[in-house]
Write an enzyme that holds these catalytic residues in place. Structure first.
Site, PDB file in Angstrom:
ATOM      1  N   GLU A  50       0.817  -1.218   0.000  1.00 45.54           N
ATOM      2  CA  GLU A  50       0.000   0.000   0.000  1.00 45.54           C
ATOM      3  C   GLU A  50       0.851   1.268   0.000  1.00 45.54           C
ATOM      4  O   GLU A  50       0.457   2.284  -0.550  1.00 45.54           O
ATOM      5  CB  GLU A  50      -0.959   0.022   1.201  1.00 45.54           C
ATOM      6  CG  GLU A  50      -2.094  -0.995   1.111  1.00 45.54           C
ATOM      7  CD  GLU A  50      -1.747  -2.340   1.711  1.00 45.54           C
ATOM      8  OE1 GLU A  50      -0.560  -2.575   2.037  1.00 45.54           O
ATOM      9  OE2 GLU A  50      -2.658  -3.184   1.854  1.00 45.54           O
ATOM     10  N   PHE A 112     -11.667  -6.168  14.138  1.00 42.89           N
ATOM     11  CA  PHE A 112     -10.617  -6.741  13.299  1.00 42.89           C
ATOM     12  C   PHE A 112     -10.256  -5.754  12.192  1.00 42.89           C
ATOM     13  O   PHE A 112     -11.129  -5.218  11.516  1.00 42.89           O
ATOM     14  CB  PHE A 112     -11.090  -8.064  12.688  1.00 42.89           C
ATOM     15  CG  PHE A 112     -10.083  -8.648  11.732  1.00 42.89           C
ATOM     16  CD1 PHE A 112      -8.836  -9.072  12.189  1.00 42.89           C
ATOM     17  CD2 PHE A 112     -10.374  -8.767  10.384  1.00 42.89           C
ATOM     18  CE1 PHE A 112      -7.904  -9.591  11.304  1.00 42.89           C
ATOM     19  CE2 PHE A 112      -9.441  -9.296   9.499  1.00 42.89           C
ATOM     20  CZ  PHE A 112      -8.205  -9.714   9.965  1.00 42.89           C
ATOM     21  N   GLN A 113      -8.976  -5.518  12.001  1.00 42.27           N
ATOM     22  CA  GLN A 113      -8.444  -4.574  11.004  1.00 42.27           C
ATOM     23  C   GLN A 113      -9.047  -3.185  11.139  1.00 42.27           C
ATOM     24  O   GLN A 113      -9.358  -2.534  10.159  1.00 42.27           O
ATOM     25  CB  GLN A 113      -8.617  -5.131   9.583  1.00 42.27           C
ATOM     26  CG  GLN A 113      -7.764  -6.387   9.359  1.00 42.27           C
ATOM     27  CD  GLN A 113      -7.545  -6.732   7.906  1.00 42.27           C
ATOM     28  OE1 GLN A 113      -8.402  -6.507   7.064  1.00 42.27           O
ATOM     29  NE2 GLN A 113      -6.386  -7.312   7.600  1.00 42.27           N
ATOM     30  N   LYS A 162     -17.325   0.205   5.711  1.00 41.09           N
ATOM     31  CA  LYS A 162     -17.871  -0.821   4.823  1.00 41.09           C
ATOM     32  C   LYS A 162     -19.387  -0.703   4.678  1.00 41.09           C
ATOM     33  O   LYS A 162     -19.917  -0.860   3.577  1.00 41.09           O
ATOM     34  CB  LYS A 162     -17.497  -2.187   5.392  1.00 41.09           C
ATOM     35  CG  LYS A 162     -17.660  -3.331   4.420  1.00 41.09           C
ATOM     36  CD  LYS A 162     -17.138  -4.613   5.035  1.00 41.09           C
ATOM     37  CE  LYS A 162     -17.759  -5.836   4.354  1.00 41.09           C
ATOM     38  NZ  LYS A 162     -17.103  -6.180   3.092  1.00 41.09           N
ATOM     39  N   MET A 479      24.776   7.835   2.795  1.00 36.77           N
ATOM     40  CA  MET A 479      24.703   9.172   3.376  1.00 36.77           C
ATOM     41  C   MET A 479      24.988   9.129   4.878  1.00 36.77           C
ATOM     42  O   MET A 479      25.693   9.986   5.418  1.00 36.77           O
ATOM     43  CB  MET A 479      23.327   9.802   3.106  1.00 36.77           C
ATOM     44  CG  MET A 479      23.226  11.249   3.521  1.00 36.77           C
ATOM     45  SD  MET A 479      24.464  12.291   2.737  1.00 36.77           S
ATOM     46  CE  MET A 479      23.517  12.981   1.376  1.00 36.77           C
TER      47      MET A 479
END
Lengths: 566, 165
Positions: A50, A112-113, A162, A479
């Site tokens: 993502e 959940f999630q 949702k 760096m």
């Protein structure tokens, strides 16, 4: 006719002219993905992470100037977008990010999630929304696009539960946006513009200092006009890089920590600094008290918060750079004689700058035995087309690109300047190549940064995107190693990347092409071969390991106190 | 220097978090903050007391204005305004001090809003300095609990915000 929330979202995207979205499906956006095939005008690009979807949308936005769009599911999908969103926020990139959310009755229940995305992204978005009622959805999407692309652009997140995607209502897309608290100023105050013209005409040693705002406002023609009209030298920040031609006589290159000696000396000695869409970042100013000590400062910016945030400003002008600069140029045209006089004065000033340039040009020690990374960048700059789009990751390779690549056209240099996000370049290149399938798109990378989003090779192969990837491999986090060498007595703690990666095999594992060399005399050949090879290609250059980015202003020092050689 | 700022914001979900997050994220200080809907129920009005030099105040002002949900910001510093805060003080009211508490309450024109054999709860309104003063007088008697709203302010004169725009 009634439509579901997911249909309404896609209808809105279509009406906003969105042709490409980058995303990753999941449980909380499955309805959107279910409806997606019914909207063939929208091409969906499935990235492999993502974060990459958001960087790709960012690369698409930076290269086109349009609003980039990314989709992710709730919870981990959504939290993976945060680095991408923060990257876009710091560089003011117009984007709309849509994240799925658990159904509204479950919000706050540690479902959940579930992740509180509006809370998490509040400090890294220009604005964000949680859609609780489907009747608000169309208005919110309209507002999100409007906010993302107007004023000082930025990312806007829409968190879409949702159950709202599944609910249905009548779809009507509002034609106007009503936001009483959001009215960006575009035209500069005429009195301030007149004052600016007067200050410019009174200057002896003017410098134009250009930031990322110039790219965002597409004001490169106006900028060129202003600079050429009075022969005023121009220095850019990393973000302003491609908005003024790097091969122009008036170009001083980049200023600041890894800027050119002559740009920093010019800023230190200027009597009039004209800041255009720049924000006086600490990497640019060094020690703030000694920055441009002799200068009056004109600061043009669309965002009032940028003005007087870090430095005193003698003349602030709030407005769109394109409009303000063309107004200043018009005003100056009315002053024929004084313009000619200033042009004469700047000739002397340009000579002084030429002296600094002669004394300490931007350079490196060439080698016959090992590949110098700067040499690779110079070769790329020579061999690539003028309209090639270059992306970078973050680190030494990024600074060498800024120093040694001559950008000639606007929106051809995409790099994470504000946040400094390693792993940005590859997915950003992916997004730019989606926008411009015919142009050369090259990600210049280091071996460290490349491994932060190397999974996107799969996406490149899947969509047949011919992005060319340059890896300047020094087997170091270069760096940080450079800082350790210069400021921590060579204590190379955790910076050697001990395991040598076979990047050729890695490319091949994904179905891409890999070419590798450690020979100076093969550099040109490898680049030529890569450009001729269809599809994505990795060019690995095993470069001299302990090359440093110079010049360098140590953190906290004045920008004229530069380390010029190791 | 102390500044009192009024902010008119959209009465929307999360707007308080946006303002509070702005102050904490940028290291600005909040001494007090009070918020409630206005006559127009789609708007809320916040009154924020903060401290900082001119440069910080300019940033606070600009950053507040930059929030999409912010409709208007007024810094009352240097303006003519009335300022009121409300406090409730639950104070010890044993036999020996009951009369003394009432005398102090009377001096400050405060009201007793709850009473028990052992305590009085006083309601007091006024400028923050007045509340500081009554608190100092009651402290030796024994304050059990204190709550203050933080000040709210309105500009003096007949003009309202809408007209002033």
């Amino acid at each position: 006719m009634k439509k579901t929330g997911s249909q309404i979202l896609l209808e809105c995207l279509q009406l906003e002219g969105v042709d490409t979205v980058f995303g990753y499906p999941g449980g909380a956006v499955i309805n959107i993905y279910d409806d997606l095939p019914d909207y063939p005008s929208i091409t969906h690009v499935l990235t492999r992470h993502e974060q990459a979807a958001v960087h790709a949308a960012d690369g698409y936005a930076r290269s086109t100037g349009k609003v980039g769009v990314a989709i992710a599911t709730s919870g981990p999908g959504a939290t993976n977008t945060v680095t991408g969103i923060a990257t876009a926020y710091m560089d003011s990139i117009p984007m709309v990010i849509i994240t799925g959310q658990v159904p509204t009755p479950l919000i706050g229940n540690d479902a959940f999630q579930e992740a509180d995305m509006v809370g998490i992204t509040r400090p890294v978005t220009k604005h964000n929304y949680l859609v609780k009622d489907i009747r608000d959805l169309a208005r919110i999407v309209k507002q999100a696009f409007y906010i993302a692309r107007t004023g000082r652009p930025g990312p806007v997140l829409i968190d879409l539960p949702k159950d709202v995607q599944v609910a249905s209502c009548k779809f009507e897309y509002p034609d106007k946006v009503e936001l009483r608290g959001y009215k960006p100023t575009y035209t500069g105050n005429p009195r301030q513009i007149a004052k600016a013209a007067k200050m410019i005409l009174g200057a002896r040693k003017p410098v134009i200092y250009v930031g990322g705002g110039a790219t965002l406002s597409d004001c490169n023609p106006e900028l060129l006009d202003l600079a050429e009209m009075l022969n005023m030298p121009v220095t850019t920040t990393l973000m302003g890089m491609s908005s003024f031609p790097g091969n122009h006589d008036l170009s001083l290159g980049m200023l600041g920590m890894h800027g050119t000696y002559y740009a920093n000396m010019a800023v230190t000695n200027t009597d009039l600094l004209i800041a255009v869409g720049a924000r006086f970042d600490d990497r640019v100013t060094g020690k703030i008290d000694t920055f441009a000590p002799h200068a009056k400062i004109i600061h043009v910016d669309i965002d009032p918060t940028s003005i007087k945030k870090n430095v005193r400003v003698d003349l602030p002008i709030v407005g769109d750079l394109k409009q303000v600069l063309s107004a200043v140029v018009r005003k100056l045209h009315e002053e024929g004689d004084s313009v000619a006089a200033l042009k004469e004065r700047t000739a002397e000033w340009l000579e002084e700058i030429a002296g600094w340039k002669e004394k300490h040009p931007l350079t490196y020690t060439p080698s016959d035995s090992e590949i110098k990374p700067q040499f690779v960048i110079e070769k790329l700059s020579e061999m690539l087309n003028e309209d090639a789009i270059i992306t970078t990751e973050v680190g030494q390779h990024q600074m060498w690109t800024a120093q040694f690549f001559r950008f000639k056209q606007p929106r051809t240099f995409l790099s994470s300047g504000g946040l400094g996000t390693m792993g940005y370049g590859l997915p950003a290149a992916l997004g730019a190549q989606m926008a411009f399938p015919e142009r050369q798109v090259v990600d210049i990378s280091g071996d460290g940064s490349f491994q932060m989003n190397s999974q996107e090779l799969a996406t490149l192969v899947q969509y047949k995107l011919p992005v060319k990837i340059v890896i300047l491999n020094n087997n170091y986090l270069g760096m940080v190693r450079q800082w350790q060498q210069l400021f921590f007595e060579r204590n190379y703690s955790q910076t050697p990347l001990e395991v040598p990666i076979d990047f050729v095999k890695l490319a091949e594992a994904y179905g891409a092409t890999g070419i590798s060399t450690d020979r100076v005399d093969q550099v040109e050949e490898v680049i030529r071969k890569a450009l001729e090879t269809p599809g994505p290609v990795i060019m690995e250059f095993k470069v001299s390991r302990e090359e440093n980015v110079l010049p360098m202003v140590p953190a906290g020092r004045s920008i004229h106190e530069m380390v010029l050689a190791s | 220097m102390k500044h009192t700022i009024s902010v008119l914001v959209e009465n929307e979900f999360g707007v308080l978090a946006r303002v509070a997050g702005l102050f904490s994220g940028r290291g600005f200080n909040i001494e007090s903050l009070s918020v409630a809907p206005t006559l127009d129920s789609s708007l809320s009005r916040m009154t924020i007391v903060t401290r900082g030099d001119d440069r910080i105040l300019e940033q606070i002002n600009k950053q507040l204005n930059k929030l999409i949900d912010t409709v208007k910001v007024i810094d009352f510093t240097g303006e003519d305004y009335v300022e009121r805060e409300l406090a409730m003080v639950k104070v010890n009211a044993d036999e020996s001090v009951r009369a003394e508490v009432l005398r102090i309450a009377d001096i400050f024109r405060s009201k007793v809003v709850d009473v028990t054999p052992r305590s009085y709860t006083l309601e007091v309104t006024g400028a923050p300095a007045k509340i500081d003063a009554i608190v100092e007088l009651l402290r030796p008697i024994g304050i059990k609990e204190l709550v203050r709203t933080g000040p709210v302010v309105l500009g003096r004169g007949s003009k309202g915000w809408k007209q002033a725009e």
